[in-house]
Design a protein around this motif. Structure first.
Motif, PDB file in Angstrom:
ATOM      1  N   ARG A   1     126.499  19.956  38.682  1.00 26.50           N
ATOM      2  CA  ARG A   1     127.219  19.324  37.704  1.00 26.50           C
ATOM      3  C   ARG A   1     126.380  19.334  36.202  1.00 26.50           C
ATOM      4  NH1 ARG A   1     127.660  14.888  40.471  1.00 26.50           N
ATOM      5  NH2 ARG A   1     125.531  13.864  39.904  1.00 26.50           N
ATOM      6  N   GLU A   2     125.058  19.397  36.303  1.00 25.09           N
ATOM      7  CA  GLU A   2     124.471  19.558  35.156  1.00 25.09           C
ATOM      8  C   GLU A   2     124.853  21.126  34.698  1.00 25.09           C
ATOM      9  OE1 GLU A   2     120.595  18.222  34.978  1.00 25.09           O
ATOM     10  OE2 GLU A   2     120.826  16.106  35.290  1.00 25.09           O
TER      11      GLU A   2
ATOM     12  N   ALA B   1     114.421  12.525  42.915  1.00 29.52           N
ATOM     13  CA  ALA B   1     113.063  12.508  43.175  1.00 29.52           C
ATOM     14  C   ALA B   1     112.673  13.959  42.366  1.00 29.52           C
ATOM     15  CB  ALA B   1     112.621  12.787  44.492  1.00 29.52           C
ATOM     16  N   HIS B   2     111.268  14.206  42.028  1.00 29.60           N
ATOM     17  CA  HIS B   2     110.723  15.088  41.388  1.00 29.60           C
ATOM     18  C   HIS B   2     110.509  16.100  42.422  1.00 29.60           C
ATOM     19  CE1 HIS B   2     109.984  13.165  37.732  1.00 29.60           C
ATOM     20  NE2 HIS B   2     109.395  12.078  38.264  1.00 29.60           N
ATOM     21  N   ARG B   3     110.400  15.893  43.609  1.00 28.66           N
ATOM     22  CA  ARG B   3     110.146  16.894  44.761  1.00 28.66           C
ATOM     23  C   ARG B   3     110.996  16.369  45.948  1.00 28.66           C
ATOM     24  NH1 ARG B   3     103.598  17.494  45.026  1.00 28.66           N
ATOM     25  NH2 ARG B   3     103.323  18.210  42.828  1.00 28.66           N
TER      26      ARG B   3
ATOM     27  N   ASP C   1     119.133  18.827  45.211  1.00 28.00           N
ATOM     28  CA  ASP C   1     120.312  18.164  45.042  1.00 28.00           C
ATOM     29  C   ASP C   1     121.225  19.007  44.295  1.00 28.00           C
ATOM     30  OD1 ASP C   1     122.238  16.173  44.591  1.00 28.00           O
ATOM     31  OD2 ASP C   1     120.922  14.781  43.735  1.00 28.00           O
ATOM     32  N   GLN C   2     122.115  19.565  45.505  1.00 30.62           N
ATOM     33  CA  GLN C   2     123.014  20.524  44.791  1.00 30.62           C
ATOM     34  C   GLN C   2     124.010  19.990  44.075  1.00 30.62           C
ATOM     35  OE1 GLN C   2     124.781  22.529  47.956  1.00 30.62           O
ATOM     36  NE2 GLN C   2     122.707  23.054  49.106  1.00 30.62           N
ATOM     37  N   ARG C   3     124.739  18.956  43.993  1.00 32.80           N
ATOM     38  CA  ARG C   3     125.686  18.202  43.365  1.00 32.80           C
ATOM     39  C   ARG C   3     125.213  17.974  41.736  1.00 32.80           C
ATOM     40  NH1 ARG C   3     128.879  14.016  47.189  1.00 32.80           N
ATOM     41  NH2 ARG C   3     129.589  15.246  48.702  1.00 32.80           N
TER      42      ARG C   3
ATOM     43  N   THR D   1     117.933  23.170  34.939  1.00 34.70           N
ATOM     44  CA  THR D   1     116.893  22.417  35.710  1.00 34.70           C
ATOM     45  C   THR D   1     117.377  22.281  37.172  1.00 34.70           C
ATOM     46  OG1 THR D   1     116.145  20.982  33.630  1.00 34.70           O
ATOM     47  CG2 THR D   1     115.593  20.122  35.832  1.00 34.70           C
ATOM     48  N   LEU D   2     116.501  22.358  38.200  1.00 32.24           N
ATOM     49  CA  LEU D   2     116.973  22.097  39.484  1.00 32.24           C
ATOM     50  C   LEU D   2     116.635  20.523  39.861  1.00 32.24           C
ATOM     51  CD1 LEU D   2     115.366  25.359  41.174  1.00 32.24           C
ATOM     52  CD2 LEU D   2     117.865  24.761  40.725  1.00 32.24           C
ATOM     53  N   ARG D   3     117.302  19.865  40.321  1.00 33.01           N
ATOM     54  CA  ARG D   3     117.513  18.523  40.697  1.00 33.01           C
ATOM     55  C   ARG D   3     117.168  18.467  42.104  1.00 33.01           C
ATOM     56  NH1 ARG D   3     116.228  16.103  35.919  1.00 33.01           N
ATOM     57  NH2 ARG D   3     117.725  16.774  34.311  1.00 33.01           N
ATOM     58  N   HIS D   4     116.141  17.433  42.535  1.00 33.62           N
ATOM     59  CA  HIS D   4     115.803  17.280  43.770  1.00 33.62           C
ATOM     60  C   HIS D   4     116.103  15.796  44.405  1.00 33.62           C
ATOM     61  CE1 HIS D   4     113.472  20.478  42.265  1.00 33.62           C
ATOM     62  NE2 HIS D   4     113.291  21.135  43.788  1.00 33.62           N
TER      63      HIS D   4
END
Length: 355
Positions: free
Chosen positions: A164-165, A152-154, A158-160, A174-177
């Motif tokens: 990984r990126e 999701a954008h917000r 999503d730590q994994r 970029t922070l993933r959510h």
């Protein structure tokens, strides 16, 4: 053009109720085909619909029956010599049968009256019409949060994915959510098939068929009488008539008594209603121990997200829950609703969609 589209829309809905997968795209293809044909020629309308609405050989017999019933004439038959025998209904002939502006309001009024009438007091033809409308019911379903996640954008980090990126790129770019996905909330439906419920049992089972058809993985249906019988598999048939025939063969205790307390105890031992909407369709004439029914209803209420009791007699103004079964169950119900008419089933469907 609007009148033609309305007529064909009704025909497509009739096909869907009969089990033909006539979706919106196929209906649009039919309308485009009829732009190049004579819509007053029944044979041309028949073949246009057959070629655009049917998906395979299994649909052809259903299409023929629906076409003959809906348009009121025999379908076009191709002879060996390639000639056709048709019955034509022109707009002028139809106009001669009725005065302009009378048929549509009369049909709408009759349908509205049928929606609110008690199904136990209908004629066979009226009951068949109610069952046809019930088969077209598109029941929504309240959703619940599942344990699974989706990107999701917000939302939560999503730590994994973020780490990984970062390992691939050498830095945190970029922070993933992520967020929880949603699933339709399960419905567990108990249909009383005892003798006192026989005027309503078939209609309730057709409502159950509509629920299973809309959400096959999130709906469980059991018949209750003198024993508990799982009938979800039989209700998965697309055709309502075939499904009801399979159900009638599967249920061994038609028109018997009701021992709902014992059957709920069996269900809670062998199955679970955790997080589900439990719907009990019964008039509450309990032949077993009402105290046992109360105990099992308390257990069911602790498990289920919501408990709804559908009583056909609730639709009358002077109704009071005086039977032993209803008095025992009443303290544990979230809703007590009517179940005597098409309008009542539509209201129940709305409750399931917003529970």
């Amino acid at each position: 053009m609007n009148e033609l589209a309305g007529t064909l829309t009704g025909f497509v809905r009739t096909l869907r109720a009969a089990g033909v997968a006539a979706d919106h795209e196929r209906a649009q293809n039919l309308l485009r085909a009829l732009d190049h044909l004579d819509v007053t020629a029944q044979d041309e309308v028949y073949w246009a619909g057959r070629l655009t609405l049917c998906a395979g050989p299994d649909d052809l017999p259903r299409y023929d029956r629906c076409f003959a019933a809906y348009f009121g004439g025999a379908r076009a038959a191709v002879s060996r010599a390639g000639t056709t025998s048709v019955t034509r209904h022109t707009a002028a002939a139809a106009e001669g049968e009725r005065r302009e502006g009378e048929a549509a309001p009369a049909t709408a009024s009759r349908t509205e009256v049928l929606r609110h009438r008690d199904v136990a007091r209908l004629t066979d033809a009226e009951r068949a019409e109610v069952h046809r409308m019930l088969s077209m019911l598109r029941s929504g379903r309240a959703s619940r949060r599942s344990r699974r996640y989706e990107s999701a954008h917000r939302g939560a980090l999503d730590q994994r994915r973020t780490i990984r990126e970062a390992l691939k790129k050498g830095e945190v770019a970029t922070l993933r959510h992520r967020r929880h996905t949603t699933r339709p909330r399960r419905v567990v439906l108990f249909v009383d098939v005892s003798g006192s419920m026989s005027p309503y049992a078939e209609t309730l089972l057709r409502f159950a068929h509509a629920l299973v058809r809309n959400e096959p993985r999130a709906t469980k249906v059991f018949s209750v009488g003198t024993r508990l019988t799982a009938i979800t598999g039989e209700l998965r048939h697309r055709d309502p008539g075939t499904a009801l025939n399979e159900v009638s063969r599967a249920i061994p205790d038609w028109s018997g008594g009701t021992r709902l307390g014992e059957e709920l105890r069996e269900f809670l031992v062998r199955h679970s209603a955790r997080g589900a909407i439990a719907v009990i369709a019964s008039d509450g004439w309990e032949r077993g121990d009402p105290e046992l029914l109360g105990t099992q209803m308390a257990r069911l209420a602790r498990q289920a997200h919501r408990v709804i009791w559908v009583n056909p007699h609730k639709g009358y103004e002077d109704y009071q829950p005086l039977t032993g079964g209803m008095r025992a169950a009443l303290p544990y119900l979230d809703d007590l609703v009517a179940g005597h008419s098409l309008a009542a089933y539509e209201e129940l469907s709305e409750r399931l969609a917003h529970a």
